[in-house]
Every structure is written in structure tokens, then in C-alpha cells.
Design a protein around this motif. Structure first.
Motif, PDB file in Angstrom:
ATOM      1  N   GLY A 146      49.416  47.073  37.505  1.00 24.49           N
ATOM      2  CA  GLY A 146      48.075  46.536  37.323  1.00 24.49           C
ATOM      3  C   GLY A 146      47.263  46.579  38.602  1.00 24.49           C
ATOM      4  O   GLY A 146      47.639  47.230  39.583  1.00 24.49           O
ATOM      5  N   TRP A 147      46.140  45.862  38.585  1.00 21.34           N
ATOM      6  CA  TRP A 147      45.218  45.847  39.731  1.00 21.34           C
ATOM      7  C   TRP A 147      45.330  44.530  40.481  1.00 21.34           C
ATOM      8  O   TRP A 147      45.306  43.454  39.881  1.00 21.34           O
ATOM      9  N   VAL A 148      45.452  44.625  41.787  1.00 19.39           N
ATOM     10  CA  VAL A 148      45.612  43.446  42.632  1.00 19.39           C
ATOM     11  C   VAL A 148      44.285  42.687  42.741  1.00 19.39           C
ATOM     12  O   VAL A 148      43.233  43.274  42.993  1.00 19.39           O
ATOM     13  N   HIS A 149      44.374  41.378  42.524  1.00 19.12           N
ATOM     14  CA  HIS A 149      43.255  40.453  42.730  1.00 19.12           C
ATOM     15  C   HIS A 149      43.746  39.324  43.633  1.00 19.12           C
ATOM     16  O   HIS A 149      44.953  39.128  43.796  1.00 19.12           O
ATOM     17  N   PHE A 150      42.818  38.570  44.177  1.00 16.56           N
ATOM     18  CA  PHE A 150      43.200  37.402  44.968  1.00 16.56           C
ATOM     19  C   PHE A 150      43.226  36.167  44.070  1.00 16.56           C
ATOM     20  O   PHE A 150      42.250  35.871  43.373  1.00 16.56           O
ATOM     21  N   PHE A 207      47.228  34.257  47.378  1.00 14.27           N
ATOM     22  CA  PHE A 207      48.094  35.434  47.399  1.00 14.27           C
ATOM     23  C   PHE A 207      47.414  36.556  46.621  1.00 14.27           C
ATOM     24  O   PHE A 207      46.700  36.309  45.648  1.00 14.27           O
ATOM     25  N   PRO A 208      47.625  37.798  47.048  1.00 17.08           N
ATOM     26  CA  PRO A 208      47.118  38.934  46.292  1.00 17.08           C
ATOM     27  C   PRO A 208      48.208  39.476  45.372  1.00 17.08           C
ATOM     28  O   PRO A 208      49.329  39.734  45.810  1.00 17.08           O
ATOM     29  N   THR A 227      39.644  35.933  41.979  1.00 18.21           N
ATOM     30  CA  THR A 227      38.434  36.648  42.384  1.00 18.21           C
ATOM     31  C   THR A 227      38.378  37.985  41.651  1.00 18.21           C
ATOM     32  O   THR A 227      39.320  38.771  41.720  1.00 18.21           O
ATOM     33  N   ASP A 228      37.259  38.232  40.973  1.00 18.23           N
ATOM     34  CA  ASP A 228      37.150  39.438  40.145  1.00 18.23           C
ATOM     35  C   ASP A 228      36.726  40.644  40.979  1.00 18.23           C
ATOM     36  O   ASP A 228      35.678  41.262  40.743  1.00 18.23           O
ATOM     37  N   VAL A 229      37.545  40.956  41.959  1.00 19.39           N
ATOM     38  CA  VAL A 229      37.369  42.165  42.782  1.00 19.39           C
ATOM     39  C   VAL A 229      38.670  42.953  42.703  1.00 19.39           C
ATOM     40  O   VAL A 229      39.748  42.396  42.944  1.00 19.39           O
ATOM     41  N   LYS A 230      38.578  44.228  42.353  1.00 21.72           N
ATOM     42  CA  LYS A 230      39.767  45.078  42.333  1.00 21.72           C
ATOM     43  C   LYS A 230      40.103  45.471  43.773  1.00 21.72           C
ATOM     44  O   LYS A 230      39.465  46.331  44.361  1.00 21.72           O
TER      45      LYS A 230
END
Length: 338
Positions: A146-150, A207-208, A227-230
Motif C-alpha cells: 500500500g501507500w505510506v501515510h503518517f 509513525f509512517p 495525514t492524507d498525503v501519499k
């Protein structure tokens, strides 16, 4: 009479023992993974083991040590090198312990879609596999997480908001730790297996990771802001030591790789669906997703890209990062033209 009875029992026992005994020359492959039972990655590894057992007629058997019982990923890599483990299902971070070139696929804010990842990886994958093999490991299949988020204990929308957080960083990423510190952030080096207790004690507050991992490990319960940042895609793969791989019959190797790659394709589709589903499940249990406006997201990217000179040559070779970026731009140009 007693001898006759014993002889009869022995005669009857032989075929039974042969039926339950492993085939002559059977190889048990000890595989470690951080993935907990019930997660899609564990299920994928289990399915690989079942396929290999069938292909080899029982000559190859997989014994899985899940949930980090074999140690954190650097520990698993070390155990493979000395023969205590034979294989491991690793994230891109673990693969980078063997070949830092893999980290080029996970550079922060380099890629922003699964389509970009697929395009780039399909072209650099063979080169990365060759590097891994040269360094002692056969890559059986690739994997996605998947995609890492904070995930944080207080809301983070702007990149500077992270400065108030005590941020988990893999303990062996010494170069990255220094980059975070030099930029004014508070990295806390730990093993991934220490994330949950460290959230409980307050040693870390952020944590990311990917939504699936946050849900599967129940980490989000102690950091209910996302946080909705990829940040980056989290790639991975199953590797087996060359020494162990060479002991497997060549007549089975090709079929085993083919079976693992088939499971890779199936798992990839499942993980990508689960990434969004995991967010919805966590939202029902208190997770708050913080949308980041496009102009703020652009500032994230600008700040991160400014750190690249400190990252190149330390966490990833500059030439591989340049190749990933070239392929990404090629993909974007082709799609823009369409």
C-alpha cells in the motif's frame, strides 16, 4: 510368539511410517515475516508454501515465523546470511538492507499512483533482482503493502506539523535519521516490533506506514490521525538465500517461481483494494483522516525534494533514483499525450 507379534507390528508400522515421513531429501525452508497471521501478506506466503509443496511432491516445505517472532527485518536478513533462516518476506526497507537500490522505488513523494509504480517497477525490476541475486538472495516475487501515510497522535496537515511529533524511524536507517534531525524533526530509531509498546509509553507519537499495516497491527488505535498525503509506496518481496535455492531441484525451481508470481499478481490486486477499505474500517473505530489541500501538498513535495541531495548516495544510489525518475516522467508524458 512375542517375537512374531513384534515382527508383525514392525512390518505393519513400516508403511505407516513411510506414509507420514517427509520424502527423502525433503527441504524445510524457514521463512520469517513481520506480517501477522490473518493479514493478506501472511496468506500470500502461506499460499506460496502450499504451491511449492505440491509442485515438489512434498520435497519443499515452508515453515513460517510470522508477526516478527523471527525478529525485525534487519535481524531476519542477518539470520538468513548465517543460515538460521532460509527466506523472508520483507518490505522494501528490508530488501534495501540487502540492496539499497530497491529504496529508489520508495523515495518520498517520487511516485503518486499505482500505475506509475507498475510502469517503473516492470522496467527496473529485473535489474534490481539481479542486484539482489549478486548479493546472495533470489527474489521469488514482488509484493505491495500500500501507500505510506503518517499516523499521528495529534493532527498533521503541514509538513512542519510533524516537528512536534516523536517520529518512528527504522533503527538501521542511520542516514535517514540524520536527515530528519538536520531538518528539525524528532526521529526515534526503533525496531518495527517496538512500535506498539512505544506508542503506549509515549516514546513515539507518530509513525509512517500503510493503512493495511496500521490496521493489521492495531497501531492506529494509539495514533488516530492520518495525514492524507501519499508519502511513498511500500513495496516488498519474498527472498530466499542463494545457498538454499540452489539445493532445490532445478526441475522444480521454474515452476515454483511461476507459482509465486501468480500469487504476486493476485495479492497485488487484493492489497490495493484493501488499502482504501482499511481506511474506512479504521474511520469507524475513531480514525480521523486530515485532507491536505493541493497547495499545501505542493509545499510538502518542495520541502522533501530539497532533501534529496542528502539522501542520494546514502539511502539509495543516485543513478537508480535518476532512472526511476526518468521512467516516471516518461510515464507521465505518455499519459499526458493520451
Amino acid at each position: 510368539m512375542k517375537r512374531i507379534i513384534l515382527a508383525t507390528i514392525a512390518a505393519l508400522a513400516v508403511p505407516v511410517m513411510l506414509a507420514i515421513a517427509p520424502p527423502v531429501g525433503a527441504k524445510t525452508i524457514k521463512l520469517g515475516t513481520l506480517a501477522p497471521k490473518g493479514s493478506p501478506w501472511y496468506d500470500g506466503v502461506r499460499d506460496i508454501g502450499e504451491a511449492w509443496k505440491q509442485i515438489s511432491g512434498g520435497a519443499v516445505r515452508l515453515r513460517i515465523y510470522s508477526g516478527g517472532v523471527a525478529g525485525d527485518e534487519p535481524v531476519m536478513v542477518r539470520k538468513m546470511r548465517i543460515g538460521q533462516l532460509h527466506a523472508a518476506a520483507l518490505t522494501g526497507s528490508g530488501l534495501s538492507d540487502i540492496a539499497p537500490e530497491v529504496q529508489a522505488l520508495q523515495m518520498p513523494m517520487m511516485l503518486d499512483s499505482n500505475e506509475e509504480l507498475d510502469y517503473v517497477r516492470s522496467r527496473v525490476g529485473p535489474r534490481l533482482e539481479a542486484v539482489l541475486e549478486k548479493r546472495g538472495f533470489k527474489l521469488v516475487n514482488w509484493g505491495d503493502a500500500g501507500w505510506v501515510h503518517f499516523f499521528t497522535q495529534s493532527p498533521v496537515i503541514r509538513i512542519d506539523d510533524l516537528k512536534s511529533q516523536k517520529l518512528f524511524v527504522w533503527s538501521r536507517d542511520t542516514a535517514l535519521i540524520q536527515v530528519w534531525k538536520s531538518a528539525g524533526y524528532r526521529p526515534v530509531p526503533l525496531a518495527a516490533t517496538d512500535i506498539l509498546p512505544s506508542l503506549q509509553t509515549g516514546l513515539i507519537t507518530a509513525f509512517p506506514t500503510t493503512p493495511i499495516a496500521a490496521l493489521a497491527n492495531q497501531w492506529f488505535g494509539l495514533a488516530k490521525n492520518m495525514t492524507d498525503v501519499k508519502w511513498a509506496p511500500l513495496v516488498g518481496g519474498v527472498v530466499i538465500s542463494n545457498k538454499t535455492w540452489r539445493k532445490i531441484s532445478r526441475s522444480h525451481q521454474q515452476q515454483m517461481i511461476k507459482a509465486a508470481r501468480k500469487i504476486e499478481a493476485r495479492l497485488q490486486k487484493a492489497v490495493r483494494k484493501l488499502d482504501d477499505h482499511a481506511v474506512e474500517v479504521m474511520k469507524k473505530h475513531g480514525l480521523v483522516v486530515h485532507h491536505v489541500p493541493p497547495e499545501v501538498a505542493a509545499k510538502w513535495e518542495t520541502r522533501v525534494r530539497a532533501l534529496y541531495p542528502k539522501l542520494l548516495g546514502t539511502i539509495a544510489p543516485a543513478d537508480m533514483v535518476a532512472e526511476v525518475e526518468r521512467l516516471r516522467d516518461q510515464f507521465r508524458a505518455q499519459n499526458k499525450a493520451k
